[in-house]
Design a protein around this motif. Structure first.
Motif, PDB file in Angstrom:
ATOM      1  N   ARG A 235      -4.156  -0.303   9.180  1.00  0.00           N
ATOM      2  CA  ARG A 235      -4.369  -1.073   7.947  1.00  0.00           C
ATOM      3  C   ARG A 235      -5.780  -0.874   7.419  1.00  0.00           C
ATOM      4  O   ARG A 235      -5.985  -0.710   6.202  1.00  0.00           O
ATOM      5  CB  ARG A 235      -4.098  -2.566   8.211  1.00  0.00           C
ATOM      6  N   LEU A 238      -6.045   2.702   5.914  1.00  0.00           N
ATOM      7  CA  LEU A 238      -5.396   2.838   4.611  1.00  0.00           C
ATOM      8  C   LEU A 238      -6.178   2.130   3.516  1.00  0.00           C
ATOM      9  O   LEU A 238      -6.164   2.559   2.355  1.00  0.00           O
ATOM     10  CB  LEU A 238      -3.966   2.295   4.674  1.00  0.00           C
ATOM     11  N   SER A 239      -6.887   1.069   3.879  1.00  0.00           N
ATOM     12  CA  SER A 239      -7.722   0.396   2.871  1.00  0.00           C
ATOM     13  C   SER A 239      -8.878   1.288   2.440  1.00  0.00           C
ATOM     14  O   SER A 239      -9.309   1.246   1.284  1.00  0.00           O
ATOM     15  CB  SER A 239      -8.255  -0.923   3.440  1.00  0.00           C
ATOM     16  N   ALA A 242      -7.323   3.820   0.038  1.00  0.00           N
ATOM     17  CA  ALA A 242      -6.754   3.272  -1.194  1.00  0.00           C
ATOM     18  C   ALA A 242      -7.720   3.340  -2.358  1.00  0.00           C
ATOM     19  O   ALA A 242      -7.308   3.561  -3.507  1.00  0.00           O
ATOM     20  CB  ALA A 242      -6.316   1.826  -0.951  1.00  0.00           C
ATOM     21  N   ASN A 244      -9.325   0.890  -3.795  1.00  0.00           N
ATOM     22  CA  ASN A 244      -8.954  -0.215  -4.689  1.00  0.00           C
ATOM     23  C   ASN A 244      -7.666   0.068  -5.457  1.00  0.00           C
ATOM     24  O   ASN A 244      -7.417  -0.537  -6.504  1.00  0.00           O
ATOM     25  CB  ASN A 244     -10.080  -0.529  -5.683  1.00  0.00           C
ATOM     26  N   GLY A 245      -6.869   0.958  -4.957  1.00  0.00           N
ATOM     27  CA  GLY A 245      -5.584   1.259  -5.571  1.00  0.00           C
ATOM     28  C   GLY A 245      -4.493   1.259  -4.516  1.00  0.00           C
ATOM     29  O   GLY A 245      -4.643   0.692  -3.431  1.00  0.00           O
ATOM     30  N   ARG A 246      -3.384   1.894  -4.829  1.00  0.00           N
ATOM     31  CA  ARG A 246      -2.281   1.978  -3.885  1.00  0.00           C
ATOM     32  C   ARG A 246      -2.590   3.021  -2.832  1.00  0.00           C
ATOM     33  O   ARG A 246      -2.923   4.161  -3.157  1.00  0.00           O
ATOM     34  CB  ARG A 246      -0.990   2.346  -4.611  1.00  0.00           C
ATOM     35  N   PRO A 247      -2.495   2.671  -1.540  1.00  0.00           N
ATOM     36  CA  PRO A 247      -2.821   3.643  -0.482  1.00  0.00           C
ATOM     37  C   PRO A 247      -1.806   4.781  -0.463  1.00  0.00           C
ATOM     38  O   PRO A 247      -0.634   4.583  -0.788  1.00  0.00           O
ATOM     39  CB  PRO A 247      -2.753   2.810   0.801  1.00  0.00           C
ATOM     40  N   PRO A 248      -2.221   5.984  -0.096  1.00  0.00           N
ATOM     41  CA  PRO A 248      -1.291   7.119  -0.033  1.00  0.00           C
ATOM     42  C   PRO A 248      -0.290   6.957   1.104  1.00  0.00           C
ATOM     43  O   PRO A 248      -0.527   6.219   2.065  1.00  0.00           O
ATOM     44  CB  PRO A 248      -2.221   8.310   0.201  1.00  0.00           C
ATOM     45  N   ASP A 249       0.816   7.632   0.981  1.00  0.00           N
ATOM     46  CA  ASP A 249       1.859   7.586   1.997  1.00  0.00           C
ATOM     47  C   ASP A 249       1.562   8.646   3.047  1.00  0.00           C
ATOM     48  O   ASP A 249       1.839   9.828   2.866  1.00  0.00           O
ATOM     49  CB  ASP A 249       3.229   7.838   1.356  1.00  0.00           C
TER      50      ASP A 249
END
Length: 318
Positions: A235, A238-239, A242, A244-249
């Motif tokens: 977690r 991924l932050s 990100a 400040n946006g959507r984290p990549p897959d």
């Protein structure tokens, strides 16, 4: 060193070459060097480096690059064709047949012009450096790592390898990241494939009840001893990605093997993963303990503070 010997003036260079290569040359009809005096018998004929030295010498002789102080080549006209064939075979073995032919043709043209002028052809060996020879031989011998063939769509040279050698990581962390990236980290699944383990299953009792295979991803992500710590680390990681946006897959393997996309907080990602991998190797694999989240957070804070006194890129992990 051998190429440097070839360019030395006078007879000293030939005495040096005669000593180290004399045992090789004794059966090759090169009396100019083989009969100079005592020779070394410590060079193994089966050692690749010694064979390359001998092939390089024969190739240089065939091109006329090794000459006596008076300008005469070591090879006389009677043995010239034989030596040219030996030099060409050595070049083909080294994967340099076309460059060898071009240099040979150029050398023959230079010899004609030099005979007209009465000058001595200068050796091209003085322009060859040890680094160039090493790079050429290694490129001939070594192919790309297996991991590059396994993941051809990943840019290892620009993304993965710089992360493994980042100054943010400590020496132990670099070693661990290298072994993980190249798939050589010790695990029971790999040992079982090599017939060095009875089964590929994790030896943790909780994992054994479910017959979980102990591969790299299991050791660092899904083993019951690391699940809580990995979930927190993932977690947090991924932050950082990100921005400040959507984290990549990204998968667990992509994170562990440094194949995740670049982000603005690259140093934070490297410090987090390097510290996590080091703790799992030390606490879980070696000491057979469970890695607690508080332990991971405490070590991360300590390393963040200690990095301020080092000349390395700074990472800020809250």
């Amino acid at each position: 060193q051998m190429c440097r010997m070839m360019t030395l003036p006078g007879e000293r260079s030939f005495h040096l070459l005669g000593y180290w290569l004399g045992s090789f040359l004794s059966g090759e009809n090169f009396p100019e060097l083989a009969d100079l005096g005592p020779v070394s018998h410590t060079m193994s004929g089966s050692f690749p480096l010694h064979e390359y030295m001998f092939d390089t010498f024969r190739e240089a002789v065939g091109r006329g690059e090794i000459r006596r102080a008076n300008g005469e080549g070591l090879a006389n006209t009677v043995r010239r064709d034989e030596i040219l064939r030996a030099g060409q075979q050595a070049a083909q073995l080294a994967g340099r047949a076309d460059p060898w032919s071009q240099q040979q043709n150029a050398a023959q043209g230079d010899d004609g012009r030099d005979r007209e002028r009465g000058d001595i052809v200068k050796s091209n060996m003085k322009f060859i450096t040890t680094k160039a020879i090493y790079t050429s031989r290694m490129n001939d011998l070594l192919g790309p790592p297996k991991v590059e063939k396994k993941f051809p769509n990943v840019n290892f040279k620009e993304i993965v390898y710089p992360r493994i050698q980042s100054k943010v990581l400590e020496a132990k962390q670099k070693d661990l990241r290298f072994s993980l990236t190249h798939g050589i980290y010790r695990n029971r699944a790999r040992l079982f494939q090599q017939n060095r383990a009875d089964d590929p299953h994790c030896q943790n009792p909780a994992c054994m009840r479910e017959n979980l295979v102990q591969d790299i991803e299991h050791i660092f992500c899904s083993c019951y001893k690391v699940r809580a710590a990995w979930n927190w680390a993932r977690r947090k990681f991924l932050s950082f990605l990100a921005d400040n946006g959507r984290p990549p897959d990204v998968s667990n393997s992509d994170i562990l093997l440094a194949r995740y996309p670049k982000g603005r907080q690259e140093n934070e990602c490297l410090l987090l993963l390097g510290t996590y991998v080091e703790l799992v190797d030390k606490e879980v694999v070696l000491k057979q303990k469970e890695l607690m989240v508080n332990t991971l957070i405490g070590v991360l804070q300590s390393k963040t503070v200690s990095a301020r006194s080092r000349a390395v890129p700074q990472a800020h992990i809250a």
